[in-house]
Motif scaffolding. Structure first.
Motif, short mmCIF file in Angstrom:
data_model
loop_
_atom_site.label_atom_id
_atom_site.label_comp_id
_atom_site.label_asym_id
_atom_site.label_seq_id
_atom_site.Cartn_x
_atom_site.Cartn_y
_atom_site.Cartn_z
N THR A 152 0.89 -1.18 0.02
CA THR A 152 0.01 -0.15 -0.03
C THR A 152 0.76 1.25 0.15
OG1 THR A 152 -1.75 -1.10 1.29
CG2 THR A 152 -2.02 1.11 1.08
N VAL A 153 1.73 1.34 1.08
CA VAL A 153 2.67 2.56 1.11
C VAL A 153 3.48 2.71 -0.23
CG1 VAL A 153 4.62 3.85 2.53
CG2 VAL A 153 2.41 2.36 3.64
N ILE A 154 4.17 1.72 -0.38
CA ILE A 154 5.09 1.86 -1.64
C ILE A 154 4.32 2.30 -2.90
CG2 ILE A 154 6.89 0.76 -2.99
CD1 ILE A 154 7.81 -0.73 -0.38
N GLY A 155 3.23 1.55 -3.16
CA GLY A 155 2.47 1.86 -4.06
C GLY A 155 1.96 3.30 -4.32
N MET A 156 1.82 4.00 -3.07
CA MET A 156 1.36 5.25 -3.05
C MET A 156 2.26 6.05 -3.16
SD MET A 156 -1.94 5.36 -2.58
CE MET A 156 -2.38 7.09 -1.79
N ILE A 157 3.46 5.92 -2.48
CA ILE A 157 4.75 7.23 -2.67
C ILE A 157 6.01 6.48 -3.01
CG2 ILE A 157 3.53 8.29 -0.74
CD1 ILE A 157 6.06 7.47 0.89
N LEU B 262 -5.35 -1.52 8.83
CA LEU B 262 -3.83 -1.19 8.74
C LEU B 262 -3.94 -0.27 7.16
CD1 LEU B 262 -1.93 -4.58 9.66
CD2 LEU B 262 -2.05 -2.31 10.97
N THR B 263 -4.64 -1.25 6.30
CA THR B 263 -4.60 -0.50 5.00
C THR B 263 -5.30 0.78 5.06
OG1 THR B 263 -4.97 -2.59 4.06
CG2 THR B 263 -5.70 -0.74 2.62
N ARG B 264 -6.31 1.25 5.56
CA ARG B 264 -6.68 2.58 5.85
C ARG B 264 -5.68 3.43 6.65
NH1 ARG B 264 -11.66 1.98 9.35
NH2 ARG B 264 -12.62 0.80 7.77
N SER B 265 -5.18 2.82 7.61
CA SER B 265 -4.07 3.86 8.16
C SER B 265 -2.87 3.96 7.31
CB SER B 265 -3.63 2.96 9.52
OG SER B 265 -2.59 3.58 10.02
N ALA B 266 -2.56 3.09 6.47
CA ALA B 266 -1.58 3.37 5.36
C ALA B 266 -1.83 4.42 4.40
CB ALA B 266 -0.94 2.02 4.92
N ILE B 267 -2.92 4.02 3.88
CA ILE B 267 -3.41 5.01 2.85
C ILE B 267 -3.49 6.49 3.55
CG2 ILE B 267 -5.51 5.87 1.66
CD1 ILE B 267 -4.14 3.62 0.01
N LEU C 271 -0.84 9.88 -10.89
CA LEU C 271 -2.46 9.93 -10.71
C LEU C 271 -2.68 10.94 -9.61
CD1 LEU C 271 -3.50 6.13 -11.07
CD2 LEU C 271 -3.76 7.83 -12.84
N LYS C 272 -3.84 11.45 -9.69
CA LYS C 272 -4.06 12.63 -8.30
C LYS C 272 -4.23 11.13 -7.38
CE LYS C 272 -7.74 15.07 -9.36
NZ LYS C 272 -9.17 15.20 -9.86
N PRO C 273 -4.00 11.79 -5.96
CA PRO C 273 -3.91 10.94 -4.93
C PRO C 273 -5.18 10.16 -4.56
CG PRO C 273 -3.04 13.22 -4.22
CD PRO C 273 -3.47 13.17 -5.89
N ASP C 274 -6.34 10.70 -4.77
CA ASP C 274 -7.61 10.00 -4.50
C ASP C 274 -7.56 8.83 -5.62
OD1 ASP C 274 -8.14 11.52 -2.50
OD2 ASP C 274 -9.58 12.86 -3.61
N TYR C 275 -7.15 9.02 -6.66
CA TYR C 275 -7.57 7.91 -7.81
C TYR C 275 -6.38 6.91 -7.55
CZ TYR C 275 -10.36 10.91 -10.61
OH TYR C 275 -11.52 11.65 -10.69
N ARG C 276 -5.03 7.62 -7.16
CA ARG C 276 -3.92 6.67 -6.87
C ARG C 276 -4.27 5.58 -5.77
NH1 ARG C 276 1.48 9.51 -5.17
NH2 ARG C 276 0.62 10.96 -6.53
N ALA C 277 -5.08 6.03 -4.59
CA ALA C 277 -5.38 4.94 -3.61
C ALA C 277 -6.27 4.15 -4.08
CB ALA C 277 -6.08 5.99 -2.62
N VAL C 278 -7.30 4.29 -4.76
CA VAL C 278 -8.20 3.19 -5.87
C VAL C 278 -7.31 2.14 -6.29
CG1 VAL C 278 -9.95 3.13 -7.01
CG2 VAL C 278 -10.10 4.79 -5.60
N VAL C 279 -6.44 3.05 -7.44
CA VAL C 279 -5.76 2.18 -8.12
C VAL C 279 -4.87 1.13 -7.25
CG1 VAL C 279 -3.79 2.21 -9.92
CG2 VAL C 279 -5.66 3.59 -10.20
N VAL C 280 -4.26 1.64 -6.29
CA VAL C 280 -3.05 0.91 -5.55
C VAL C 280 -3.94 -0.28 -4.95
CG1 VAL C 280 -1.60 0.96 -3.44
CG2 VAL C 280 -1.43 2.62 -5.04
N LEU C 281 -5.00 0.06 -4.21
CA LEU C 281 -5.94 -1.05 -3.54
C LEU C 281 -6.52 -2.10 -4.44
CD1 LEU C 281 -7.46 0.68 -0.58
CD2 LEU C 281 -5.34 -0.19 -0.70
N ARG C 282 -7.03 -1.67 -5.62
CA ARG C 282 -7.72 -2.49 -6.55
C ARG C 282 -6.93 -3.18 -7.26
NH1 ARG C 282 -10.46 -5.09 -7.96
NH2 ARG C 282 -12.11 -4.40 -9.66
#
Lengths: 184, 317
Positions: free
Chosen positions: A34-39, A73-78, A130-141
């Motif tokens: 989650t975290v590495i996918g995001m940042i 944990l996922t919610r917290s990581a995001i 991607l914009k952060p909100d979209y990025r979060a969805v892509v990382v999780l899905r």
């Protein structure tokens, strides 16, 4: 005592370092993806990863198990990753004018990487554009492979919003990685 | 709700064409680990935070659980251990007051250290941080490079290096100070809040009057010749190491090689005549050692060859 997902948290609650160790080892992949996918990789990502676990340990006494440990944990990581992205954006805005892209200009261009058929790397860079909100969805899905329902639960948004954000994000990814199909 | 069953895969997700390729590649590129020391570092950090919290609560809440049979037994049971505990507590308290704690980070690693007040310092490889229990000032000594996230408090927080002192109350900033470098300087880069940079060898009063106050985004350097704001320097470069990058900005080749040795835990040597060659190299993301050496050698018209445990840099004959 066990939570809804059957996780035995007694050792973690009692502060047993061996239980902490086992807990971190068990969930490191969930938080890392989650975290590495995001940042992206780096000490800041590890810092956030540690913070995710420390916040869980601090709050484990009030953890009622309404959500699974993994979802918590996922919610917290995001959330912590989004904070880090905001901090980076703020920093860039102060020093480099308006921000459209939070990543350094010298970072590889996804379509150039795609043309070299280095697809995983190209997709990682494209996701981080991607914009952060979209990025979060892509990382999780897409990266974590969670279902729409689990993604919605982790982000605290309706399933319909997950689907619409995913659709728009895929459109942007297709644009960034346009030439990829010809090279794979 | 469990995430264990059934999880969608790119293949059964209904995606087709480019979307399916992207989903597959995203899954292939997913990280499953932060690195080999993550678990231990997290548990260490948690233990430190727990100890700090316990220290704050004091030892009054501890309960001695024994078996009580008579008033004499109660006295024996209470007095002796109580006296022994009091003596031990006194010794520990007195000893603790003067005990310096030090954390040394081995080359090739980074480490996050939680300080007694909850402030955090992320140290680069080869760096060292030391502190005594905080009292009227939260003071740490740094040799090397660290990023500080300081908890806001009315008690000042001070970072002392070999030639400078950074004074703050609550903020995020980076300090780099390698006393053994050819070009030995203390660099401070401020991300958030405010810091004051003072020359360390000046008396406190004089140091304050000549101090530099930084605002977010500014960098400053303390040299033997004095303090200076670095107007042209980009804070992103100073903080690049936090996201795996590297910035070596106009420093002697010997200092650049020292930085790479600490980063990659290898041996790097150079012909003596090359040690002072000004070297610059910046990358915002992680690169392999040989990629970096290629770039540096290309820019300086040098070459490198493998030696035992590393590389030697020499003129391009």
């Amino acid at each position: 005592m066990s939570d809804a997902s059957g996780e035995n948290l007694d050792g973690v609650r009692s502060g047993d370092p061996d239980a902490w160790r086992a807990f971190v080892a068990r969930y490191e992949d969930v938080v890392a993806a989650t975290v590495i996918g995001m940042i992206g990789r780096g000490p800041e990502a590890e810092d956030i990863g540690q913070e995710v676990f420390i916040r869980f340990f601090r709050n484990v006494h009030s953890f009622r198990g309404d959500a699974s440990v993994s979802t918590y944990l996922t919610r917290s990581a995001i959330n912590l990753s989004l904070n880090a992205i905001k901090r980076r954006q703020r920093m860039r805005r102060w020093f480099s004018g308006p921000v459209e892209d939070v990543h350094p200009a010298s970072e590889p261009d996804p379509s150039a990487l795609a043309e070299q058929a280095d697809l995983s790397k190209a997709v990682s860079f494209a996701i981080r554009k991607l914009k952060p909100d979209y990025r979060a969805v892509v990382v999780l899905r897409l990266v974590r492979g969670l279902s729409t329902a689990h993604t919605a639960a982790a982000l605290g948004i309706p399933a319909g919003t997950v689907m619409s954000r995913l659709s728009r994000a895929q459109e942007t990814l297709r644009k960034h990685l346009g030439g990829v199909a010809d090279h794979v | 709700m469990s995430e264990q069953t059934p999880q969608p895969t790119p293949e059964n997700s209904g995606l087709t064409g480019l979307d399916l390729l992207i989903a597959r590649a995203a899954r292939e590129g997913a990280a499953d680990s932060f690195g080999p020391y993550f678990v231990e570092r997290t548990v260490e950090r948690m233990s430190a935070a727990r100890s700090a919290a316990r220290g704050a609560r004091g030892s009054a809440a501890r309960v001695w659980r024994g078996s009580w049979s008579s008033p004499q037994a109660v006295l024996r049971g209470l007095l002796r251990p109580a006296i022994a505990l009091a003596a031990i507590a006194l010794l520990l308290t007195v000893g603790d007051r003067f005990r310096t704690r030090t954390v040394d980070v081995p080359p090739g690693a980074t480490q996050l250290v939680t300080l007694p007040d909850g402030s955090e310092a992320t140290l680069t490889g080869g760096s060292s941080i030391a502190w005594r229990p905080f009292s009227d000032v939260r003071a740490v000594d740094l040799e090397g490079e660290a990023f500080f996230a300081v908890v806001s408090d009315s008690i000042p927080f001070e970072v002392s290096t070999f030639n400078a002192r950074v004074v703050v109350t609550g903020t995020r900033f980076n300090v780099r100070a390698w006393p053994g470098a050819l070009q030995a300087e203390t660099w401070v880069a401020l991300e958030e809040g405010g810091v004051r940079l003072e020359q360390l060898d000046a008396p406190r009063q004089a140091a304050r009057s000549s101090a530099l106050t930084l605002t977010p985004g500014q960098s400053a350097v303390a040299r033997n010749s004095g303090l200076e704001l670095a107007a042209a320097r980009r804070i992103e470069d100073d903080l690049a190491w936090r996201s795996g990058g590297l910035a070596l900005l106009d420093i002697p080749l010997a200092d650049a090689l020292d930085a790479l040795e600490r980063r990659f835990d290898v041996t790097l040597t150079a012909d003596a005549a090359l040690r002072h060659r000004p070297t610059s190299f910046v990358t915002p993301h992680a690169m392999d050692l040989e990629e970096i050496l290629d770039a540096i050698c290309f820019a300086l018209d040098l070459q490198y060859r493998p030696i035992l445990g590393g590389f030697h840099i020499e003129s391009n004959q």
